[in-house]
Design a protein around this motif. Structure first.
Motif, PDB file in Angstrom:
ATOM      1  N   VAL A 263     -21.890  16.070 -13.613  1.00 35.10           N
ATOM      2  CA  VAL A 263     -21.805  16.746 -12.536  1.00 35.10           C
ATOM      3  C   VAL A 263     -20.742  17.168 -11.923  1.00 35.10           C
ATOM      4  O   VAL A 263     -19.480  16.879 -12.074  1.00 35.10           O
ATOM      5  CB  VAL A 263     -22.584  15.544 -11.361  1.00 35.10           C
ATOM      6  CG1 VAL A 263     -22.465  16.284  -9.840  1.00 35.10           C
ATOM      7  CG2 VAL A 263     -23.525  15.479 -12.397  1.00 35.10           C
ATOM      8  N   PRO A 264     -20.643  18.445 -11.244  1.00 34.78           N
ATOM      9  CA  PRO A 264     -19.121  19.061 -11.168  1.00 34.78           C
ATOM     10  C   PRO A 264     -18.830  17.599  -9.730  1.00 34.78           C
ATOM     11  O   PRO A 264     -19.562  17.632  -9.055  1.00 34.78           O
ATOM     12  CB  PRO A 264     -19.084  20.118 -10.143  1.00 34.78           C
ATOM     13  CG  PRO A 264     -20.396  21.048 -11.546  1.00 34.78           C
ATOM     14  CD  PRO A 264     -21.500  19.914 -12.028  1.00 34.78           C
ATOM     15  N   PHE A 265     -17.603  17.195 -10.085  1.00 39.78           N
ATOM     16  CA  PHE A 265     -17.208  16.828  -8.878  1.00 39.78           C
ATOM     17  C   PHE A 265     -15.981  17.133  -8.167  1.00 39.78           C
ATOM     18  O   PHE A 265     -15.203  16.313  -8.372  1.00 39.78           O
ATOM     19  CB  PHE A 265     -16.750  15.002  -9.116  1.00 39.78           C
ATOM     20  CG  PHE A 265     -17.250  14.406  -7.847  1.00 39.78           C
ATOM     21  CD1 PHE A 265     -17.712  14.622  -7.129  1.00 39.78           C
ATOM     22  CD2 PHE A 265     -16.066  13.621  -8.057  1.00 39.78           C
ATOM     23  CE1 PHE A 265     -17.884  13.414  -6.167  1.00 39.78           C
ATOM     24  CE2 PHE A 265     -16.295  12.284  -6.672  1.00 39.78           C
ATOM     25  CZ  PHE A 265     -16.915  12.430  -5.788  1.00 39.78           C
ATOM     26  N   ASP A 266     -15.309  18.594  -7.660  1.00 36.55           N
ATOM     27  CA  ASP A 266     -13.890  19.118  -6.843  1.00 36.55           C
ATOM     28  C   ASP A 266     -14.611  18.965  -5.824  1.00 36.55           C
ATOM     29  O   ASP A 266     -14.446  19.719  -4.746  1.00 36.55           O
ATOM     30  CB  ASP A 266     -13.765  19.838  -7.713  1.00 36.55           C
ATOM     31  CG  ASP A 266     -13.090  20.845  -7.208  1.00 36.55           C
ATOM     32  OD1 ASP A 266     -11.923  20.241  -6.723  1.00 36.55           O
ATOM     33  OD2 ASP A 266     -12.392  21.836  -7.657  1.00 36.55           O
ATOM     34  N   LEU A 267     -13.215  17.701  -5.180  1.00 32.86           N
ATOM     35  CA  LEU A 267     -13.803  16.989  -3.745  1.00 32.86           C
ATOM     36  C   LEU A 267     -13.197  17.723  -2.936  1.00 32.86           C
ATOM     37  O   LEU A 267     -12.827  18.835  -2.020  1.00 32.86           O
ATOM     38  CB  LEU A 267     -13.377  15.808  -3.319  1.00 32.86           C
ATOM     39  CG  LEU A 267     -14.899  14.658  -3.984  1.00 32.86           C
ATOM     40  CD1 LEU A 267     -14.545  12.809  -3.804  1.00 32.86           C
ATOM     41  CD2 LEU A 267     -16.002  15.446  -3.062  1.00 32.86           C
ATOM     42  N   ALA A 268     -11.765  18.374  -3.322  1.00 31.51           N
ATOM     43  CA  ALA A 268     -10.544  18.867  -3.099  1.00 31.51           C
ATOM     44  C   ALA A 268     -10.944  19.847  -2.417  1.00 31.51           C
ATOM     45  O   ALA A 268     -10.479  21.297  -1.590  1.00 31.51           O
ATOM     46  CB  ALA A 268      -9.079  18.717  -4.438  1.00 31.51           C
ATOM     47  N   ALA A 269     -11.889  20.546  -3.720  1.00 28.32           N
ATOM     48  CA  ALA A 269     -12.497  22.150  -3.415  1.00 28.32           C
ATOM     49  C   ALA A 269     -13.303  22.175  -2.291  1.00 28.32           C
ATOM     50  O   ALA A 269     -12.856  23.256  -0.512  1.00 28.32           O
ATOM     51  CB  ALA A 269     -13.622  22.763  -4.179  1.00 28.32           C
ATOM     52  N   ASP A 270     -13.707  20.499  -1.172  1.00 29.20           N
ATOM     53  CA  ASP A 270     -14.046  20.796  -0.116  1.00 29.20           C
ATOM     54  C   ASP A 270     -13.389  20.507   0.859  1.00 29.20           C
ATOM     55  O   ASP A 270     -13.382  19.817   2.329  1.00 29.20           O
ATOM     56  CB  ASP A 270     -15.374  19.971  -0.351  1.00 29.20           C
ATOM     57  CG  ASP A 270     -16.517  20.236  -0.989  1.00 29.20           C
ATOM     58  OD1 ASP A 270     -17.005  22.070  -1.212  1.00 29.20           O
ATOM     59  OD2 ASP A 270     -17.234  20.403  -1.988  1.00 29.20           O
ATOM     60  N   GLY A 271     -12.236  19.996   0.688  1.00 21.81           N
ATOM     61  CA  GLY A 271     -11.445  19.282   2.118  1.00 21.81           C
ATOM     62  C   GLY A 271     -11.375  18.060   1.402  1.00 21.81           C
ATOM     63  O   GLY A 271     -11.645  17.199   2.970  1.00 21.81           O
TER      64      GLY A 271
ATOM     65  N   PRO B 122     -11.642  13.232 -10.788  1.00 20.67           N
ATOM     66  CA  PRO B 122     -11.803  12.737 -11.985  1.00 20.67           C
ATOM     67  C   PRO B 122     -11.610  13.284 -13.170  1.00 20.67           C
ATOM     68  O   PRO B 122     -11.264  14.319 -13.290  1.00 20.67           O
ATOM     69  CB  PRO B 122     -13.015  13.482 -11.817  1.00 20.67           C
ATOM     70  CG  PRO B 122     -13.930  14.105 -10.502  1.00 20.67           C
ATOM     71  CD  PRO B 122     -12.357  13.988 -10.516  1.00 20.67           C
ATOM     72  N   ALA B 123     -10.737  12.887 -14.521  1.00 20.45           N
ATOM     73  CA  ALA B 123     -10.084  13.087 -15.177  1.00 20.45           C
ATOM     74  C   ALA B 123     -11.033  12.328 -16.989  1.00 20.45           C
ATOM     75  O   ALA B 123     -12.474  13.155 -16.750  1.00 20.45           O
ATOM     76  CB  ALA B 123      -9.561  10.777 -15.793  1.00 20.45           C
ATOM     77  N   ALA B 124     -10.238  13.099 -18.161  1.00 21.31           N
ATOM     78  CA  ALA B 124     -10.778  13.135 -19.590  1.00 21.31           C
ATOM     79  C   ALA B 124     -11.949  11.851 -19.920  1.00 21.31           C
ATOM     80  O   ALA B 124     -10.876  11.102 -19.064  1.00 21.31           O
ATOM     81  CB  ALA B 124     -10.228  14.539 -20.390  1.00 21.31           C
ATOM     82  N   GLY B 125     -12.234  11.916 -20.702  1.00 21.62           N
ATOM     83  CA  GLY B 125     -12.562  10.381 -21.568  1.00 21.62           C
ATOM     84  C   GLY B 125     -12.283  10.478 -22.576  1.00 21.62           C
ATOM     85  O   GLY B 125     -10.711  11.058 -22.815  1.00 21.62           O
ATOM     86  N   ALA B 126     -12.250   9.509 -23.316  1.00 22.99           N
ATOM     87  CA  ALA B 126     -11.383   8.654 -24.836  1.00 22.99           C
ATOM     88  C   ALA B 126     -11.513  10.307 -25.576  1.00 22.99           C
ATOM     89  O   ALA B 126     -12.347  11.249 -25.811  1.00 22.99           O
ATOM     90  CB  ALA B 126     -12.445   7.795 -25.378  1.00 22.99           C
ATOM     91  N   ARG B 127     -10.125  10.358 -25.959  1.00 22.18           N
ATOM     92  CA  ARG B 127      -9.607  11.313 -26.653  1.00 22.18           C
ATOM     93  C   ARG B 127      -8.402  11.292 -27.990  1.00 22.18           C
ATOM     94  O   ARG B 127      -8.042  10.203 -27.460  1.00 22.18           O
ATOM     95  CB  ARG B 127      -8.927  12.867 -25.914  1.00 22.18           C
ATOM     96  CG  ARG B 127      -8.125  12.565 -25.419  1.00 22.18           C
ATOM     97  CD  ARG B 127      -8.236  12.794 -24.119  1.00 22.18           C
ATOM     98  NE  ARG B 127      -7.019  12.296 -23.143  1.00 22.18           N
ATOM     99  CZ  ARG B 127      -7.242  11.579 -22.419  1.00 22.18           C
ATOM    100  NH1 ARG B 127      -7.873  10.237 -21.443  1.00 22.18           N
ATOM    101  NH2 ARG B 127      -6.365  11.110 -20.875  1.00 22.18           N
TER     102      ARG B 127
END
Length: 382
Positions: free
Chosen positions: A194-202, A374-379
């Motif tokens: 689920v896109p979760f870019d809170l910064a874009a919404d302030g 939100p960061a990347a998963g295991a890699r």
């Protein structure tokens, strides 16, 4: 890379590779995962990192930069629940779980380091498990999918370490992607990013670590799980996932002969599953600010029905909301650990200061506060 150099100093050779797996914070959906319900975690930038090489003599050697003491050594064919204790039980349990499932895993040299705060409800244990599982999967060519790795890591924690956790933490660590929250159905392990870019919404999501250490192995978590299972049995359903919000009043009437703690467990799980669905609808509909009220509602349920909060967590929520936050709730297993706070970006510093001031006024230690991105998963990282 520092961890590779440390591995070389420890074991006398460079590692075959370096892997990372993140901790997580859960936005909504608590104590729902072992009820086959819904959760919405996101991976954190904080990770457990493992430098690993194979061994051909069946010996497992484990070392952590973060823990006093030397290398922990065991034979892989002698691993069994209870055979390794302390922090080393988490990676050792993964080796045991892989072998117990029939996967041809031999010995290994492992050196670990983690930036995931321990005891903060941010899944430091799952990060250790998942990074070990991913490294061994690649080194031994097992070809396992991320959900399979997560389930095996959960089995390590359940059966080897002895903590009856659900699968959310391991799935978040293994499967999350940068810039997204993970909407997970824990019954069949289907998930959606689920896109979760809170910064874009302030907006900003703060994590407040109360620095009150919790240990889920102390029995309180298991008691809540047992209460949920008792409620499901009394209702004649497989798990509480099978009780919808529209059926809740009837279900509670049927449970009038059960212990009050069982009825409270049922009420929390059913309402929290519904809260996950409502949060998803708000995010999909472009209204993230309205999520704040559901965070507060979820905290009230965790505090009053499940009774897994503590004074420090309650103070975070109270002080943050008073200072203008859109909402807040405890996150993770509770009894200490962390809370999440949803706030307008321009109010973030003021809310952080208000929470820190409230802690000082109550005579508590200084909490840790950081923004959850939100960061990347295991890699693999090296």
């Amino acid at each position: 890379m520092r961890i590779a150099a440390e591995f070389d100093a420890l074991y006398g050779a460079r590692p075959e590779g370096v892997w990372a797996a993140p901790g997580r914070v859960n936005l909504i959906g608590e104590y729902t995962d072992f009820n086959e319900g819904f959760v919405l975690p996101l991976a954190l930038p904080h990770t457990a990192v493992a430098a690993v090489s194979r061994r051909d003599d069946g010996v497992l050697r484990l070392h952590s930069r973060d823990v006093e003491g030397g290398v922990v050594e065991a034979r892989v064919d002698a691993l069994a629940p209870g055979s390794v204790s302390g922090w080393a039980a988490y990676p050792a349990g993964v080796v045991w779980a892989l072998r117990d499932a029939g996967h041809p895993v031999g010995g290994a040299d492992v050196h670990l380091a983690s930036t995931v705060p321990t005891g903060a409800g941010l899944s430091s244990s799952a990060a250790l498990e998942v990074v070990t599982a991913l490294a061994l999967d690649e080194l031994y060519g097992l070809g396992l999918g991320r959900p399979e790795l997560a389930v095996l890591a959960q089995r390590a924690e359940n059966a080897f370490v002895g903590v009856p956790c659900g699968v959310m933490d391991q799935m978040a660590s293994a499967c999350a992607t940068e810039g997204h929250a993970l909407f997970l159905d824990t019954r069949d392990l289907t998930y959606r990013q689920v896109p979760f870019d809170l910064a874009a919404d302030g907006l900003r999501l703060l994590v407040v670590d109360t620095r009150v250490k919790h240990a889920l192995g102390d029995g309180a978590y298991a008691e809540r799980r047992a209460g949920c299972e008792a409620g499901a049995r009394a209702l004649g359903v497989r798990t509480l996932r099978d009780v919808s919000i529209t059926q809740l009043d009837d279900a509670l009437r049927k449970l009038q002969g059960e212990a009050e703690s069982v009825r409270r467990c049922v009420r929390h799980v059913v309402t929290d599953n519904d809260r996950v669905a409502r949060v998803i609808a708000l995010l999909d509909g472009g209204d993230p600010r309205a999520v704040g009220a559901l965070l507060v509602e979820g905290h009230t349920s965790l505090r009053d029905d499940l009774r897994v909060s503590c004074p420090e967590l309650d103070l975070v929520v109270e002080a943050a909301v008073e200072a203008g936050a859109l909402g807040a709730r405890m996150t993770g297993g509770g009894f200490g650990g962390s809370a999440v706070v949803l706030v307008e970006s321009e109010r973030a510093d003021a809310v952080s200061a208000a929470v820190t001031g409230a802690f000082a006024g109550a005579g508590y230690g200084v909490p840790g506060v950081f923004a959850a991105v939100p960061a990347a998963g295991a890699r693999r990282v090296g």
